[in-house]
Design a protein around this motif. Structure first.
Motif, short mmCIF file in Angstrom:
data_model
loop_
_atom_site.label_atom_id
_atom_site.label_comp_id
_atom_site.label_asym_id
_atom_site.label_seq_id
_atom_site.Cartn_x
_atom_site.Cartn_y
_atom_site.Cartn_z
N LEU A 138 -86.82 -29.64 9.54
CA LEU A 138 -86.79 -28.13 10.38
C LEU A 138 -87.28 -27.39 9.26
N LEU A 175 -84.55 -34.48 9.53
CA LEU A 175 -84.22 -33.78 10.21
C LEU A 175 -84.07 -32.35 9.67
N ARG A 176 -83.46 -32.17 8.75
CA ARG A 176 -83.39 -30.38 8.27
C ARG A 176 -84.19 -30.55 7.42
N THR A 180 -79.20 -23.17 8.55
CA THR A 180 -78.48 -24.03 8.39
C THR A 180 -77.04 -25.14 7.17
N PHE A 186 -82.35 -19.60 5.93
CA PHE A 186 -82.90 -20.69 6.77
C PHE A 186 -81.58 -21.27 6.00
N ILE A 200 -91.16 -26.82 8.76
CA ILE A 200 -91.85 -26.52 10.28
C ILE A 200 -91.56 -24.44 10.08
N TYR A 201 -90.30 -24.19 9.35
CA TYR A 201 -90.24 -22.73 9.35
C TYR A 201 -90.18 -22.38 8.24
#
Length: 250
Positions: A94, A90-91, A241, A237, A97-98
């Motif tokens: 993300l 998941l990290r 995160t 990010f 996507i960033y």
């Protein structure tokens, strides 16, 4: 992974990355003070965007990041909890996507291109180009280049600073820090230990290349504001995160 344990090595990597940018910027000022001409600067292979390290390692930074992350994640999945593997995936999703939102697509033009246009930038097509469309017809840098034009007039966020900082910090958290602080794989799986070490060495080599490229990016390309915005977005990010506890690395 407890924040208190991982913060110091990660901060060291960040300091090295930002230090490379600062040293490159200082070198660019010395270059300007020396009165070097643009033609003289271009003699250096590091001032060329066609430099092999730039073409294959800087511009493709997220491809290398993805390959190394996958090479670490898949073998490790056999010895780590499924929930930890899911969180790592998941990290990565993300982070991808960033990166895409900033540089490739965000419900149309990417955010970097939107910022460039909003700050007065436009595509300048040489007048000699047959049937050259109006500058406003181009909303992205890639479309502008495809038409033989060039961005001009806006705030050009340093994509190299953004991408290499974003990639290096992600790999630090997902590969280098687990190698330092996680227990080694069981002796019954010697190949897993060998794979982890190989990926870690490759990651260190890649980060070293990015340090070099950050220096030359700051020396030959972009101004202070563009380097600063690229660096801040490259770190954003990681801060959100990993440092603030959102989906923190295991």
């Amino acid at each position: 992974m407890p924040p208190a344990i991982s913060s110091s090595p990660a901060a060291l990597v960040l300091a090295l990355l930002l230090g490379a940018v600062a040293l490159g910027l200082a070198a660019s000022w010395r270059l300007a003070d020396g009165g070097a001409s643009v033609a003289g600067v271009a003699v250096s292979p590091w001032a060329s965007k066609r430099n092999p390290l730039n073409v294959y390692f800087a511009k493709l930074a997220w491809a290398w990041t993805s390959a190394l992350f996958g090479a670490m994640l898949l073998p490790a999945a056999a010895t780590r909890p499924a929930a930890a593997t899911l969180r790592a995936t998941l990290r990565y999703a993300l982070a991808t996507i960033y990166w895409l939102a900033m540089t490739a697509w965000f419900f149309g033009p990417p955010l970097f291109d939107r910022l460039y246009v909003r700050t007065g930038g436009a595509c300048r097509v040489p007048p000699a180009t047959p049937g050259a469309p109006r500058a406003a017809a181009f909303a992205t840098a890639s479309a502008c280049r495809a038409a033989g034009g060039a961005w001009a007039g806006g705030h050009d966020v340093s994509g190299h600073c953004f991408l290499m900082l974003h990639s290096a910090l992600f790999l630090t958290e997902e590969i280098l820090l687990p190698m330092l602080f996680s227990p080694p794989p069981p002796r019954s799986r010697p190949l897993l230990g060998l794979a982890r070490r190989a990926v870690a060495v490759a990651t260190l080599g890649l980060v070293a290349v990015w340090l070099l490229m950050l220096f030359f990016t700051a020396k030959y390309f972009h101004g202070v504001e563009e380097l600063l915005s690229g660096s801040l977005l490259g770190v954003a990010f990681w801060v959100t995160t990993y440092r603030q506890g959102l989906l923190q690395a295991d």
